[in-house]
Design an enzyme around this catalytic site. Structure first.
Site, PDB file in Angstrom:
ATOM      1  N   GLU A  44      13.028  10.672  49.732  1.00 54.55           N
ATOM      2  CA  GLU A  44      13.479  12.036  49.457  1.00 54.55           C
ATOM      3  C   GLU A  44      12.393  13.060  49.741  1.00 54.55           C
ATOM      4  O   GLU A  44      12.677  14.176  50.202  1.00 54.55           O
ATOM      5  CB  GLU A  44      13.943  12.142  47.995  1.00 54.55           C
ATOM      6  CG  GLU A  44      14.657  13.439  47.639  1.00 54.55           C
ATOM      7  CD  GLU A  44      13.721  14.564  47.209  1.00 54.55           C
ATOM      8  OE1 GLU A  44      14.190  15.719  47.138  1.00 54.55           O
ATOM      9  OE2 GLU A  44      12.525  14.286  46.947  1.00 54.55           O
ATOM     10  N   GLU A  45      11.144  12.703  49.473  1.00 54.98           N
ATOM     11  CA  GLU A  45      10.056  13.673  49.615  1.00 54.98           C
ATOM     12  C   GLU A  45       9.765  14.032  51.071  1.00 54.98           C
ATOM     13  O   GLU A  45       9.007  14.954  51.339  1.00 54.98           O
ATOM     14  CB  GLU A  45       8.783  13.142  48.947  1.00 54.98           C
ATOM     15  CG  GLU A  45       8.892  12.947  47.436  1.00 54.98           C
ATOM     16  CD  GLU A  45       9.045  14.253  46.652  1.00 54.98           C
ATOM     17  OE1 GLU A  45       9.081  15.329  47.288  1.00 54.98           O
ATOM     18  OE2 GLU A  45       9.138  14.194  45.423  1.00 54.98           O
ATOM     19  N   ASP A  80       9.147  13.631  38.577  1.00 55.37           N
ATOM     20  CA  ASP A  80       9.738  13.738  39.911  1.00 55.37           C
ATOM     21  C   ASP A  80       9.425  12.485  40.716  1.00 55.37           C
ATOM     22  O   ASP A  80       8.430  12.428  41.410  1.00 55.37           O
ATOM     23  CB  ASP A  80       9.197  14.975  40.621  1.00 55.37           C
ATOM     24  CG  ASP A  80       9.833  15.192  41.979  1.00 55.37           C
ATOM     25  OD1 ASP A  80      11.005  14.816  42.146  1.00 55.37           O
ATOM     26  OD2 ASP A  80       9.152  15.723  42.878  1.00 55.37           O
ATOM     27  N   GLU A 133      17.247  14.984  39.843  1.00 52.58           N
ATOM     28  CA  GLU A 133      15.973  15.686  39.992  1.00 52.58           C
ATOM     29  C   GLU A 133      15.551  16.211  38.619  1.00 52.58           C
ATOM     30  O   GLU A 133      16.375  16.316  37.706  1.00 52.58           O
ATOM     31  CB  GLU A 133      16.111  16.838  40.985  1.00 52.58           C
ATOM     32  CG  GLU A 133      16.112  16.417  42.438  1.00 52.58           C
ATOM     33  CD  GLU A 133      14.761  15.891  42.914  1.00 52.58           C
ATOM     34  OE1 GLU A 133      13.752  16.613  42.787  1.00 52.58           O
ATOM     35  OE2 GLU A 133      14.718  14.748  43.400  1.00 52.58           O
ATOM     36  N   HIS A 135       4.456  17.847  41.648  1.00 51.32           N
ATOM     37  CA  HIS A 135       3.675  17.571  42.851  1.00 51.32           C
ATOM     38  C   HIS A 135       2.187  17.863  42.682  1.00 51.32           C
ATOM     39  O   HIS A 135       1.479  18.033  43.674  1.00 51.32           O
ATOM     40  CB  HIS A 135       4.207  18.353  44.062  1.00 51.32           C
ATOM     41  CG  HIS A 135       5.526  17.873  44.576  1.00 51.32           C
ATOM     42  ND1 HIS A 135       6.060  18.304  45.776  1.00 51.32           N
ATOM     43  CD2 HIS A 135       6.422  17.004  44.061  1.00 51.32           C
ATOM     44  CE1 HIS A 135       7.230  17.724  45.976  1.00 51.32           C
ATOM     45  NE2 HIS A 135       7.476  16.932  44.933  1.00 51.32           N
ATOM     46  N   HIS A 157      15.412   9.356  43.148  1.00 55.75           N
ATOM     47  CA  HIS A 157      14.558   8.816  44.217  1.00 55.75           C
ATOM     48  C   HIS A 157      13.308   8.187  43.626  1.00 55.75           C
ATOM     49  O   HIS A 157      12.774   8.642  42.610  1.00 55.75           O
ATOM     50  CB  HIS A 157      14.207   9.875  45.264  1.00 55.75           C
ATOM     51  CG  HIS A 157      13.390  11.038  44.779  1.00 55.75           C
ATOM     52  ND1 HIS A 157      12.020  11.044  44.812  1.00 55.75           N
ATOM     53  CD2 HIS A 157      13.756  12.245  44.271  1.00 55.75           C
ATOM     54  CE1 HIS A 157      11.570  12.202  44.356  1.00 55.75           C
ATOM     55  NE2 HIS A 157      12.605  12.955  44.008  1.00 55.75           N
TER      56      HIS A 157
END
Length: 418
Positions: free
Chosen positions: A178-179, A144, A203, A386, A115
């Site tokens: 995706e998030e 990510d 991922e 994140h 993604h």
């Protein structure tokens, strides 16, 4: 031996036991494919350069301009590899999902997923651009999942350099949202997963250099309470305190979690009242549920409805709602078989993968939910996901490229049972 040392030994023993369950084939590892590993090692500077280009573009979910820029770069790289590239709207999300396909001469159909969206706001790339410190690269989305995109593209490049075409089709899906649970891509994921023999999700690799063999599914929880307003000082007894009833409901429904089943129920948002001297006439509670077994969503949904009848404050009205999100990606015999293949391949390098589960959901959940043989975590190894300290381990590039490329070769040569 002190208590800490004994605990450490017990922890290591459990980890070794779990790892051995997946690495029987790796104990007598096949020799490393020297040609492939040399190419994977030599690719590191180019991989790092492309990663830098992608990281330095803001592409948070909802940032259409940035998503389109990242998509254009990925499309250009895929076309260099001779792949057919198609874009489709990600509505109701923004941007355009990318699907790149490459045809071969064999029979295996392999889906790679990554993604392009991140959790970071516009302006983050300028404030914290890509940088390298030692053997780590930093920047928004570096592991990510922009690292996953780059690993996928370069694995296909290595296959072409080695003139390996013993697959029917390799498909690369790059998602824009995706998030935020892939609302604009879930149907596409399910359709593609059903059309392929195996799905490998890009991922990030786990911090301990592992793959993900199961993930929890998700659900949103909601409790609505209606009460009656009154003056909190003059006549509180005339009111029906919705906040107090909501607190009661929240506490009793939290007991629906089940550690033995890996089911979590956490209430995380509470809204009630506007003034401290007024008994609130309404309250809203929202929460998060995670489970490895889809039946658990039914159990918790029914449990919430049943508990809503057990009120503490007479005269209030309580209603509940459970909205299913991503389905679970359970550990299955097919997952275990794929994991054993990956472990054997890593064993060729004299390395071992950890096989892990995650409370976090990903696009692999949707692929697995569609019935596809699915394995996750093939991206670059990294950590601090994140956060502003998110990083990718640059020394993981070569082994991870080797792992994904050899995995494609392996499932192309020995098909995965459907």
């Amino acid at each position: 031996m002190d208590r800490a040392a004994r605990h450490k030994m017990m922890h290591c023993g459990v980890a070794i036991t779990v790892a051995l369950a997946f690495q029987g084939a790796a104990l007598a590892a096949a020799p490393v494919n020297q040609d492939l590993f040399a190419r994977a090692t030599q690719a590191r500077p180019e991989v790092t350069s492309l990663l830098e280009r992608l990281v330095n573009i803001d592409s948070g979910t909802g940032s259409e301009k940035g998503l389109d820029q990242v998509g254009a770069i990925v499309a250009a790289e895929a076309k260099k590899l001779g792949m057919r590239v198609d874009f489709s709207s990600a509505a109701p999300a923004v941007g355009h999902n990318l699907v790149a396909t490459l045809s071969g001469t064999g029979t295996a159909r392999i889906l790679l997923m990554a993604h392009m969206d991140t959790v970071f706001a516009d302006g983050t790339a300028a404030a914290r651009p890509f940088r390298i410190q030692g053997e780590r690269a930093y920047g928004p989305g570096v592991m990510d999942d922009k690292g996953g995109i780059v690993i996928a593209l370069y694995a296909i490049r290595l296959l072409q350099q080695m003139q390996f075409t013993n697959f029917k089709q390799i498909t690369l899906l790059v998602n824009t949202n995706e998030e935020t649970s892939s609302k604009g891509t879930v149907k596409l994921i399910a359709a593609l997963a059903q059309q392929h023999d195996v799905t490998l999700n890009l991922e990030p690799g786990r911090v301990a250099d592992g793959l993900v063999v199961w993930r929890k599914g998700t659900a949103d929880l909601q409790i609505d309470v209606k009460g009656k307003s009154a003056h909190a000082g003059v006549a509180p007894e005339a009111g029906r305190n919705a906040a107090m009833e909501a607190a009661h409901q929240m506490l009793q429904m939290a007991t629906l979690g089940d550690d033995a089943k890996k089911t979590t129920v956490n209430f995380t948002v509470f809204h009630a009242g506007e003034r401290s001297n007024v008994i609130p006439n309404a309250a809203l509670v929202r929460g998060d549920m995670r489970a490895t077994d889809a039946a658990e969503f039914d159990r918790v949904e029914q449990g919430m409805a049943r508990m809503a009848e057990k009120k503490q404050i007479a005269g209030t009205e309580v209603s509940t709602r459970l909205v299913r999100g991503m389905p679970p990606m359970p550990a299955t015999p097919r997952t275990a078989a794929l994991a054993a293949r990956a472990q054997a391949i890593y064993g060729e390098l004299g390395m071992k993968l950890t096989m892990e589960g995650s409370g976090g959901a990903a696009d692999a959940n949707f692929a697995s939910g569609a019935g596809a043989a699915t394995l996750d975590g093939f991206g670059i190894v990294g950590g601090a996901i994140h956060t502003e300290d998110e990083y990718a381990e640059l020394n993981s590039i070569a082994p991870r490229l080797y792992l994904l490329t050899r995995m494609i070769m392996d499932v192309s040569t020995t098909p995965v049972p459907r």
